[in-house]
Scaffold this motif. Structure first.
Motif, short mmCIF file in Angstrom:
data_model
loop_
_atom_site.label_atom_id
_atom_site.label_comp_id
_atom_site.label_asym_id
_atom_site.label_seq_id
_atom_site.Cartn_x
_atom_site.Cartn_y
_atom_site.Cartn_z
N ASP A 75 -37.44 -4.99 -8.97
CA ASP A 75 -38.60 -4.22 -9.42
C ASP A 75 -39.03 -3.22 -8.36
O ASP A 75 -38.46 -3.17 -7.26
N GLU A 76 -40.07 -2.46 -8.68
CA GLU A 76 -40.51 -1.40 -7.78
C GLU A 76 -40.93 -1.91 -6.40
O GLU A 76 -40.59 -1.28 -5.39
N PRO A 77 -41.66 -3.03 -6.29
CA PRO A 77 -41.99 -3.51 -4.94
C PRO A 77 -40.77 -3.80 -4.08
O PRO A 77 -40.76 -3.55 -2.88
N HIS A 78 -39.70 -4.33 -4.69
CA HIS A 78 -38.47 -4.60 -3.95
C HIS A 78 -37.83 -3.29 -3.49
O HIS A 78 -37.32 -3.20 -2.36
N PRO A 121 -51.09 -1.47 -0.67
CA PRO A 121 -50.48 -2.01 0.55
C PRO A 121 -49.96 -3.43 0.34
O PRO A 121 -50.43 -4.17 -0.51
N TRP A 122 -48.97 -3.79 1.17
CA TRP A 122 -48.38 -5.12 1.05
C TRP A 122 -49.40 -6.22 1.36
O TRP A 122 -49.32 -7.32 0.83
N SER A 123 -50.37 -5.94 2.23
CA SER A 123 -51.27 -6.99 2.69
C SER A 123 -52.21 -7.52 1.61
O SER A 123 -52.96 -8.45 1.83
N ARG A 126 -50.33 -12.06 0.38
CA ARG A 126 -49.25 -12.52 1.25
C ARG A 126 -48.18 -13.30 0.48
O ARG A 126 -46.99 -13.14 0.74
N PHE A 127 -48.58 -14.11 -0.47
CA PHE A 127 -47.60 -14.88 -1.23
C PHE A 127 -46.69 -13.94 -2.05
O PHE A 127 -45.48 -14.14 -2.10
N SER A 128 -47.29 -12.92 -2.68
CA SER A 128 -46.49 -11.98 -3.46
C SER A 128 -45.53 -11.20 -2.57
O SER A 128 -44.37 -10.96 -2.93
N GLU A 135 -36.81 -12.49 -2.63
CA GLU A 135 -35.97 -12.04 -3.75
C GLU A 135 -35.04 -10.91 -3.32
O GLU A 135 -33.87 -10.87 -3.71
N LEU A 136 -35.57 -9.99 -2.52
CA LEU A 136 -34.74 -8.90 -2.02
C LEU A 136 -33.65 -9.43 -1.10
O LEU A 136 -32.47 -9.07 -1.25
#
Length: 423
Positions: A75-78, A121-123, A126-128, A135-136
């Protein structure tokens, strides 16, 4: 409390190296929970990601290949995370090949555009974030070795003199940009035909220059992404462009790319022309499809598939005819003694032997890279109207030397394309 490396090792043991089918996916949640609970492990986690990338480079992968695969399978976050890791990891290399550098530059530009668009932002969670990273990494750690198409970063690399792009390539880019920008199909295809003519001349000039200078050039290779949908038609189009420009292509359907083998000047023009023709063909297909829908027709998928297959088939004929005509004209001029034609010791022309030697070198490099390729029959042309419209879109091109008395082709045509086994 465990150290950061120990936390990451535990997360990897649960999420990366365990059998997901056996634990029902619980390992991923376990690993993400371990990482989320230990902020001190973040730096170690990103460092491990860069190590996985380095391992991918050593197995033959390049940045664009990895981003393409991540975008397709995750997905896009990866995709954003792998882009961040690539741009960070690339800083360690002082010198990389031009094609590699161009890929990194494009990835960095896309990443900056995402940031400018206000991507979260990633922060935020944290679990996500930990789940995304695992996964990446699970994808990266499973990447198999593939055929190398360039030097691994950090190894010695010859960089060309920084004297700018050849004027011929600049002219070709300008022609293709005009072809993509016009709303008139006949003009677009005439401009593309002229671009192919210039490409063929550029290839001949480079071949003779290399021969006269005794440069010892050898064939190279590059990978070009072939994305769904209608990837079979796109592969045929790429193969047609490659063949017309003295290159060979091999499709890896499993990873969504074709590897093109040829001399570097020819690889550059293959990338340019394929991208442009794909844009133009898609635009022509959209216009034809809109007209079909206006008349009440609804078979969209079969129409598009047949249109693009016919377009690729016919464009291939015309590109080949244009290239052959330029070669014949150059050989004729050489035989007549025009210009500074190079002659062999027995007084014969030098052009055709030089081109034949380069063709043999390309074939030999492709055979060594892909010793077990197979040819596959292309199927899926079931829409007569789509085929007719696709052929007509390609037929409007005014290609020098391509006789107008040729047939349109038929839906039973049997173009066979080289395919990597198991792809």
């Amino acid at each position: 409390m465990p150290t950061a490396p120990a936390t990451v090792d535990g997360a990897f043991a649960a999420a990366l190296y365990a059998d997901p089918a056996a634990d029902g996916g619980r390992g991923l949640d376990t690993g993400a929970s371990l990482l989320a609970a230990d902020p001190a492990a973040d730096t170690e986690l990103r460092g491990r990601g860069e190590q996985f990338l380095r391992r991918a480079w050593e197995r033959g992968w390049q940045p664009a290949d990895v981003v393409r695969l991540v975008r397709r399978d995750l997905d896009e976050p990866h995709t954003r995370l792998v882009a961040e890791l690539i741009t960070t990891e690339a800083v360690r290399y002082e010198r990389v090949a031009p094609r590699w550098r161009a890929q990194i530059t494009e990835i960095a530009a896309d990443l900056e555009a995402d940031r400018g668009a206000g991507t979260a932002p990633w922060s935020a969670d944290r679990f996500s974030y930990a789940t995304t990273a695992l996964e990446l990494y699970r994808l990266l750690v499973r990447l198999p070795a593939i055929e190398a198409v360039g030097p691994v970063p950090g190894t010695p690399v010859h960089l060309p003199a920084a004297d700018g792009e050849p004027r011929m390539l600049t002219r070709i880019r300008a022609l293709l940009a005009k072809a993509e920008g016009t709303d008139f199909p006949e003009e677009a295809e005439a401009l593309s035909a002229k671009a192919q003519e210039l490409m063929a001349r550029h290839s001949i000039d480079e071949a003779l220059l290399a021969d006269r200078a005794h440069r010892g050039d050898v064939p190279a290779a590059c990978r070009i992404g072939v994305d769904a949908p209608y990837e079979t038609a796109k592969v045929i189009l790429l193969d047609a462009v490659a063949s017309a420009n003295r290159c060979q292509s091999v499709w890896n359907s499993g990873f969504g790319f074709s590897t093109v083998v040829g001399f570097e000047p020819d690889l550059e023009v293959v990338e340019l022309l394929y991208t442009s023709l794909l844009v133009q063909g898609t635009a022509a297909m959209t216009r034809a499809e809109a007209a079909q829908r206006a008349s009440g027709r609804r078979r969209t998928k079969t129409f598009r598939q047949s249109f693009l297959m016919a377009y690729a088939h016919r464009i291939g004929e015309r590109l080949s005819a244009a290239a052959e005509q330029v070669t014949a004209d150059a050989a004729g001029a050489e035989a007549a003694g025009d210009g500074d034609a190079t002659r062999t010791a027995d007084g014969g022309g030098r052009l055709l032997p030089v081109l034949a030697a380069r063709d043999m070198a390309v074939a030999d490099r492709a055979e060594r890279m892909f010793p077990e390729t197979v040819r596959t029959r292309v199927r899926g042309v079931t829409d007569g109207e789509g085929w007719a419209h696709g052929t007509a879109a390609a037929d409007r091109a005014r290609v020098p030397g391509d006789g107008r008395d040729r047939g349109r082709g038929d839906t039973g045509a049997d173009p066979r394309r080289r395919l990597r086994p198991g792809a």
